[in-house]
Design a protein around this motif. Structure first.
Motif, PDB file in Angstrom:
ATOM      1  N   ASP A   1     -12.106   9.482  13.744  1.00 18.12           N
ATOM      2  CA  ASP A   1     -12.193   8.134  14.326  1.00 18.12           C
ATOM      3  C   ASP A   1     -12.901   8.215  15.678  1.00 18.12           C
ATOM      4  O   ASP A   1     -12.871   9.261  16.329  1.00 18.12           O
ATOM      5  CB  ASP A   1     -10.776   7.531  14.510  1.00 18.12           C
ATOM      6  CG  ASP A   1     -10.805   6.009  14.530  1.00 18.12           C
ATOM      7  OD1 ASP A   1     -11.534   5.427  15.353  1.00 18.12           O
ATOM      8  OD2 ASP A   1     -10.107   5.400  13.713  1.00 18.12           O
ATOM      9  N   THR A   2     -13.474   7.106  16.095  1.00 17.47           N
ATOM     10  CA  THR A   2     -13.973   7.044  17.476  1.00 17.47           C
ATOM     11  C   THR A   2     -12.791   6.992  18.436  1.00 17.47           C
ATOM     12  O   THR A   2     -12.893   7.408  19.578  1.00 17.47           O
ATOM     13  CB  THR A   2     -14.807   5.773  17.710  1.00 17.47           C
ATOM     14  OG1 THR A   2     -13.969   4.637  17.427  1.00 17.47           O
ATOM     15  CG2 THR A   2     -16.046   5.722  16.831  1.00 17.47           C
TER      16      THR A   2
ATOM     17  N   PHE B   1     -18.275   9.076  12.724  1.00 13.81           N
ATOM     18  CA  PHE B   1     -18.314   9.960  11.538  1.00 13.81           C
ATOM     19  C   PHE B   1     -19.707  10.585  11.414  1.00 13.81           C
ATOM     20  O   PHE B   1     -19.857  11.736  11.038  1.00 13.81           O
ATOM     21  CB  PHE B   1     -18.067   9.174  10.239  1.00 13.81           C
ATOM     22  CG  PHE B   1     -16.828   8.334  10.200  1.00 13.81           C
ATOM     23  CD1 PHE B   1     -15.717   8.649  10.978  1.00 13.81           C
ATOM     24  CD2 PHE B   1     -16.771   7.217   9.359  1.00 13.81           C
ATOM     25  CE1 PHE B   1     -14.571   7.859  10.918  1.00 13.81           C
ATOM     26  CE2 PHE B   1     -15.645   6.436   9.297  1.00 13.81           C
ATOM     27  CZ  PHE B   1     -14.540   6.748  10.069  1.00 13.81           C
ATOM     28  N   GLN B   2     -20.717   9.762  11.735  1.00 13.75           N
ATOM     29  CA  GLN B   2     -22.099  10.200  11.574  1.00 13.75           C
ATOM     30  C   GLN B   2     -22.398  11.415  12.451  1.00 13.75           C
ATOM     31  O   GLN B   2     -23.362  12.149  12.185  1.00 13.75           O
ATOM     32  CB  GLN B   2     -23.051   9.038  11.913  1.00 13.75           C
ATOM     33  CG  GLN B   2     -23.086   7.921  10.875  1.00 13.75           C
ATOM     34  CD  GLN B   2     -21.990   6.867  11.009  1.00 13.75           C
ATOM     35  OE1 GLN B   2     -20.957   7.082  11.645  1.00 13.75           O
ATOM     36  NE2 GLN B   2     -22.194   5.711  10.382  1.00 13.75           N
TER      37      GLN B   2
ATOM     38  N   SER C   1     -20.108   2.982   7.403  1.00 14.22           N
ATOM     39  CA  SER C   1     -19.194   4.111   7.594  1.00 14.22           C
ATOM     40  C   SER C   1     -18.734   4.671   6.248  1.00 14.22           C
ATOM     41  O   SER C   1     -18.679   5.890   6.046  1.00 14.22           O
ATOM     42  CB  SER C   1     -17.962   3.672   8.394  1.00 14.22           C
ATOM     43  OG  SER C   1     -18.351   3.105   9.623  1.00 14.22           O
TER      44      SER C   1
ATOM     45  N   ASP D   1     -13.376   0.290   6.986  1.00  8.75           N
ATOM     46  CA  ASP D   1     -13.776  -1.111   6.796  1.00  8.75           C
ATOM     47  C   ASP D   1     -15.273  -1.332   6.541  1.00  8.75           C
ATOM     48  O   ASP D   1     -15.639  -2.146   5.702  1.00  8.75           O
ATOM     49  CB  ASP D   1     -13.349  -2.002   7.981  1.00  8.75           C
ATOM     50  CG  ASP D   1     -11.853  -1.905   8.246  1.00  8.75           C
ATOM     51  OD1 ASP D   1     -11.099  -1.724   7.271  1.00  8.75           O
ATOM     52  OD2 ASP D   1     -11.450  -1.981   9.410  1.00  8.75           O
TER      53      ASP D   1
ATOM     54  N   GLY E   1     -12.582   2.221  18.727  1.00  3.87           N
ATOM     55  CA  GLY E   1     -12.798   1.005  17.941  1.00  3.87           C
ATOM     56  C   GLY E   1     -14.048   1.021  17.071  1.00  3.87           C
ATOM     57  O   GLY E   1     -14.789   2.001  17.020  1.00  3.87           O
TER      58      GLY E   1
ATOM     59  N   SER F   1      -1.207   4.935   8.669  1.00  4.89           N
ATOM     60  CA  SER F   1      -1.284   5.568   7.349  1.00  4.89           C
ATOM     61  C   SER F   1      -1.339   7.088   7.468  1.00  4.89           C
ATOM     62  O   SER F   1      -0.756   7.803   6.645  1.00  4.89           O
ATOM     63  CB  SER F   1      -2.474   5.041   6.556  1.00  4.89           C
ATOM     64  OG  SER F   1      -3.650   5.028   7.340  1.00  4.89           O
TER      65      SER F   1
ATOM     66  N   GLY G   1     -10.983   6.606   9.701  1.00 12.14           N
ATOM     67  CA  GLY G   1     -10.453   5.350  10.217  1.00 12.14           C
ATOM     68  C   GLY G   1      -8.958   5.534  10.422  1.00 12.14           C
ATOM     69  O   GLY G   1      -8.149   5.188   9.555  1.00 12.14           O
ATOM     70  N   VAL G   2      -8.585   6.122  11.562  1.00 15.89           N
ATOM     71  CA  VAL G   2      -7.182   6.476  11.819  1.00 15.89           C
ATOM     72  C   VAL G   2      -6.511   5.437  12.725  1.00 15.89           C
ATOM     73  O   VAL G   2      -5.349   5.091  12.535  1.00 15.89           O
ATOM     74  CB  VAL G   2      -7.112   7.878  12.491  1.00 15.89           C
ATOM     75  CG1 VAL G   2      -5.688   8.221  12.919  1.00 15.89           C
ATOM     76  CG2 VAL G   2      -7.667   8.945  11.560  1.00 15.89           C
TER      77      VAL G   2
ATOM     78  N   GLU H   1      -8.632  11.493   6.616  1.00 21.12           N
ATOM     79  CA  GLU H   1      -8.586  10.044   6.822  1.00 21.12           C
ATOM     80  C   GLU H   1      -9.752   9.637   7.720  1.00 21.12           C
ATOM     81  O   GLU H   1      -9.927  10.173   8.814  1.00 21.12           O
ATOM     82  CB  GLU H   1      -7.253   9.606   7.430  1.00 21.12           C
ATOM     83  CG  GLU H   1      -7.143   8.079   7.465  1.00 21.12           C
ATOM     84  CD  GLU H   1      -5.716   7.592   7.626  1.00 21.12           C
ATOM     85  OE1 GLU H   1      -4.835   8.010   6.843  1.00 21.12           O
ATOM     86  OE2 GLU H   1      -5.459   6.814   8.551  1.00 21.12           O
TER      87      GLU H   1
ATOM     88  N   ASP I   1     -10.566   4.239   5.371  1.00 18.79           N
ATOM     89  CA  ASP I   1     -10.026   3.020   5.990  1.00 18.79           C
ATOM     90  C   ASP I   1     -10.864   2.662   7.211  1.00 18.79           C
ATOM     91  O   ASP I   1     -10.339   2.394   8.291  1.00 18.79           O
ATOM     92  CB  ASP I   1      -8.548   3.212   6.353  1.00 18.79           C
ATOM     93  CG  ASP I   1      -7.878   1.885   6.731  1.00 18.79           C
ATOM     94  OD1 ASP I   1      -8.545   0.838   6.618  1.00 18.79           O
ATOM     95  OD2 ASP I   1      -6.714   1.904   7.146  1.00 18.79           O
TER      96      ASP I   1
ATOM     97  N   ARG J   1       0.834  -1.210   0.000  1.00 18.37           N
ATOM     98  CA  ARG J   1       0.000   0.000   0.000  1.00 18.37           C
ATOM     99  C   ARG J   1       0.866   1.257   0.000  1.00 18.37           C
ATOM    100  O   ARG J   1       0.493   2.273  -0.578  1.00 18.37           O
ATOM    101  CB  ARG J   1      -1.029  -0.016   1.125  1.00 18.37           C
ATOM    102  CG  ARG J   1      -0.545   0.340   2.508  1.00 18.37           C
ATOM    103  CD  ARG J   1      -1.752   0.531   3.456  1.00 18.37           C
ATOM    104  NE  ARG J   1      -1.317   0.775   4.819  1.00 18.37           N
ATOM    105  CZ  ARG J   1      -2.127   1.178   5.788  1.00 18.37           C
ATOM    106  NH1 ARG J   1      -3.406   1.357   5.545  1.00 18.37           N
ATOM    107  NH2 ARG J   1      -1.677   1.386   7.002  1.00 18.37           N
TER     108      ARG J   1
END
Ligand code: SAM
Length: 235
Positions: A108-109, A146-147, A174, A170, A112, A89, A83-84, A81, A168, A60
């Motif tokens: 990100d949360t 994100f929501q 999301s 998954d 998790g 990344s 999903g950190v 980004e 990222d 990647r």
């Protein structure tokens, strides 16, 4: 006559409860794998390792290097980004794009995944409420779903600058949420990277539903690991 038969068949399948006889999710997975297989044949970028035996996580970064070398990205871009986690990344991109006016947004949360995903459970991939440690002032963290965080962020966002959007997260939910939310802000030349593009019922399905619903025009810039990591550019 034909429409009457179709309506009768539909009514009958719903009345008998067809879900009891057919494995809906397995069939959907098979069906989206077929869509993916067709899409791959229609989208063969020059930068590609397909077909590739196995999975190499270092590839990647070769895709990222390729984008840096060919897309003039060391500029006053906005990097997003979704999903950190621990920031692997995110840190790569923050270190490679050195322009002083580049801005990096990490969503990100940090606690998790918000729902189960394959063999991962809700709460897996947590970084224990910790944000990655990065020097400097060009980056901003947006903690929460994100929501919840993206609509707030977008209230004051013009979207004028070129964007790199790295997906990222998954999950289907999301990924689709982010794509639909950012749609009005996308401009020609913006880049979207997917980290699990070839997962049929998650990132790929979200991408297909989004492209089909918003009539998105794009070109594929590159892929590695059998389209696990795939980058597109908005036309
Ligand atoms: C695979 S990890 C990210 C890995 C990271 N990009 C890296 O390279 O190390 C996926 C992350 O997405 C986050 N995530 C997924 N859906 C989310 C949502 N709806 N809101 C906030 N975070 C989400 C999870 O918390 C998790 O940290």
């Amino acid at each position: 006559m034909t429409i009457k038969i179709i309506r009768w068949a539909k009514r009958s399948l719903l009345r008998i409860g067809i879900h009891r006889a057919l494995p809906a999710r397995k069939l959907a997975k098979l069906s989206y794998t077929a869509y993916l297989s067709k899409w791959i044949r229609q989208n063969r970028p020059a930068f590609s390792t397909f077909p590739f035996n196995g999975f190499d996580s270092s590839l990647r970064y070769k895709l990222y290097d390729h984008l840096m070398a060919t897309e003039n990205l060391d500029d006053a871009i906005d990097y997003f980004e979704f999903g950190v986690a621990a920031g692997q990344s995110f840190k790569w991109w923050e270190s490679k794009i050195t322009h002083v006016d580049a801005v990096f947004h990490g969503f990100d949360t940090f606690t998790g995944l918000p729902e189960n995903w394959g063999h991962f459970k809700k709460g897996d991939m947590s970084s224990n409420n910790e944000k990655p440690s990065i020097n400097g002032t060009r980056h901003h963290w947006h903690q929460g779903l994100f929501q919840a965080t993206l609509p707030l962020f977008l209230k004051d966002y013009s979207g004028d600058k070129r964007k790199i959007i790295h997906l990222d997260a998954d999950l289907f939910s999301s990924t689709l949420f982010v794509l639909t939310s950012l749609s009005p802000y996308l401009k020609s030349g913006d880049i979207i990277m997917f980290d699990e593009f070839n997962v049929p019922l998650d990132e790929f399905k979200a991408f297909k539903v989004w492209v089909d619903s918003y009539y998105v025009e794009y070109e594929v810039l590159g892929e590695v690991n059998n389209y696990y990591q795939t980058a597109i550019k908005i036309k």
